[in-house]
Scaffold this active site. Structure first.
Site, mmCIF file in Angstrom:
data_model
loop_
_atom_site.group_PDB
_atom_site.id
_atom_site.type_symbol
_atom_site.label_atom_id
_atom_site.label_comp_id
_atom_site.label_asym_id
_atom_site.label_seq_id
_atom_site.Cartn_x
_atom_site.Cartn_y
_atom_site.Cartn_z
ATOM 1 N N HIS A 107 3.893 -8.240 4.731
ATOM 2 C CA HIS A 107 3.254 -7.297 5.781
ATOM 3 C C HIS A 107 1.933 -6.945 4.898
ATOM 4 O O HIS A 107 2.226 -6.836 3.365
ATOM 5 C CB HIS A 107 4.005 -6.216 5.942
ATOM 6 C CG HIS A 107 5.027 -5.732 5.005
ATOM 7 N ND1 HIS A 107 5.871 -6.199 4.525
ATOM 8 C CD2 HIS A 107 4.888 -4.590 4.130
ATOM 9 C CE1 HIS A 107 6.604 -5.706 3.436
ATOM 10 N NE2 HIS A 107 5.954 -4.630 3.403
ATOM 11 N N GLN A 137 8.485 -4.973 -3.246
ATOM 12 C CA GLN A 137 8.606 -5.341 -1.861
ATOM 13 C C GLN A 137 10.034 -4.977 -1.495
ATOM 14 O O GLN A 137 10.947 -5.357 -1.937
ATOM 15 C CB GLN A 137 8.481 -7.354 -1.705
ATOM 16 C CG GLN A 137 8.249 -7.183 -0.392
ATOM 17 C CD GLN A 137 8.206 -8.807 -0.069
ATOM 18 O OE1 GLN A 137 8.253 -9.636 -0.986
ATOM 19 N NE2 GLN A 137 7.958 -9.187 1.316
ATOM 20 N N HIS A 181 -0.261 -3.516 4.129
ATOM 21 C CA HIS A 181 -0.342 -2.145 4.131
ATOM 22 C C HIS A 181 -1.972 -1.773 3.959
ATOM 23 O O HIS A 181 -2.573 -2.336 3.395
ATOM 24 C CB HIS A 181 0.018 -1.418 2.907
ATOM 25 C CG HIS A 181 1.570 -1.446 2.465
ATOM 26 N ND1 HIS A 181 2.481 -0.472 2.708
ATOM 27 C CD2 HIS A 181 2.191 -2.621 1.980
ATOM 28 C CE1 HIS A 181 3.777 -0.859 2.589
ATOM 29 N NE2 HIS A 181 3.756 -2.075 2.134
ATOM 30 N N ASP A 194 3.163 2.779 9.846
ATOM 31 C CA ASP A 194 4.450 2.852 8.906
ATOM 32 C C ASP A 194 5.244 4.191 9.171
ATOM 33 O O ASP A 194 4.644 5.109 9.543
ATOM 34 C CB ASP A 194 4.074 2.964 7.681
ATOM 35 C CG ASP A 194 5.209 2.723 6.368
ATOM 36 O OD1 ASP A 194 4.852 1.583 5.735
ATOM 37 O OD2 ASP A 194 5.905 3.249 6.341
ATOM 38 N N ILE A 195 6.444 4.004 9.201
ATOM 39 C CA ILE A 195 7.377 5.102 9.385
ATOM 40 C C ILE A 195 7.477 6.237 8.443
ATOM 41 O O ILE A 195 7.861 7.225 8.528
ATOM 42 C CB ILE A 195 8.806 4.813 9.657
ATOM 43 C CG1 ILE A 195 9.346 3.721 9.361
ATOM 44 C CG2 ILE A 195 8.911 4.694 11.273
ATOM 45 C CD1 ILE A 195 11.040 3.709 9.463
#
Ligand code: 5GP
Ligand code: ZN
Length: 137
Positions: A98, A92, A100, A29-30
C-alpha cells in the site's frame, strides 16, 4: 487469505473508499497521521515492492498521482508525503502493498524526514553505489 486489505477489497470489511478501479482501490486510513491520510492499494494481493507485478505497480502509481492531486486540491494541502514500506524492519504493519498519501501543511508538526543527516564518506558511498549497480536488473 487472512489479509485485512484483501477483506476491504472483497467488501468483507468496510472502508471509506475514495477510488475504485479495475486494479486499484484507495481508501481513508483509519489512523490518519494528517487530515486526508489515505492508502492506495493494488487489488491483487502482493506483499511488497519485490512481489508485485509491474502492471499492478504501474496502475497503483498512476492512482497515487491522481489521489495526491485530488487531496492537494480538495484540502488545500501545501505538500503531500508519499510513503511505502517493505518489511517489518521498515515498519510495514499490513503485509499487502500500500502507498500512503499524507497531506501536509507547513508547521503541521509531523516529522517524517527526521532521520539523521550527517556528512557521508564519499569513498564508502561510491563503493555502496557500485555494489547496488551490480545488482540492477
Ligand atoms: P504500514 O503497514 O504502512 O505501516 O501501515 C498500515 C496502515 O494501514 C496504517 O496506517 C493503519 O492505520 C492502516 N490500517 C490498518 N488496518 C486498517 C483497516 O482495517 N482499515 C483502514 N482503513 N486502514 C487500516
Ligand atoms: Zn491482501
Amino acid at each position: 487469505m487472512d489479509c485485512i486489505f484483501c477483506k476491504i477489497i472483497d467488501g468483507e470489511v468496510p472502508a471509506v473508499k475514495v477510488l475504485d478501479e479495475e486494479l486499484v482501490i484507495a481508501f481513508m486510513d483509519i489512523n490518519p497521521s494528517s487530515k486526508g491520510h489515505m492508502l492506495v492499494v493494488p487489488k491483487n494481493h502482493a506483499e511488497n515492492i519485490f512481489e508485485i507485478p509491474e502492471s499492478d505497480l504501474a496502475a497503483t502509481v498512476k492512482a497515487v498521482k491522481r489521489c495526491a492531486k485530488a487531496a492537494k486540491e480538495a484540502l488545500n494541502a501545501e505538500g503531500i508525503t508519499i510513503l511505502q514500506l517493505n518489511g517489518k524492519a521498515s515498519d510495514q504493519i499490513v503485509p499487502h502493498l500500500h502507498i500512503h498519501i499524507i497531506p501536509r501543511w507547513k508547521n503541521d508538526g509531523l516529522s517524517m524526514s527526521n532521520w539523521e543527516m550527517k556528512q557521508g564518506d564519499m569513498e564508502k558511498i561510491k563503493n555502496i553505489a557500485r555494489k547496488v549497480k551490480e545488482h540492477l536488473s
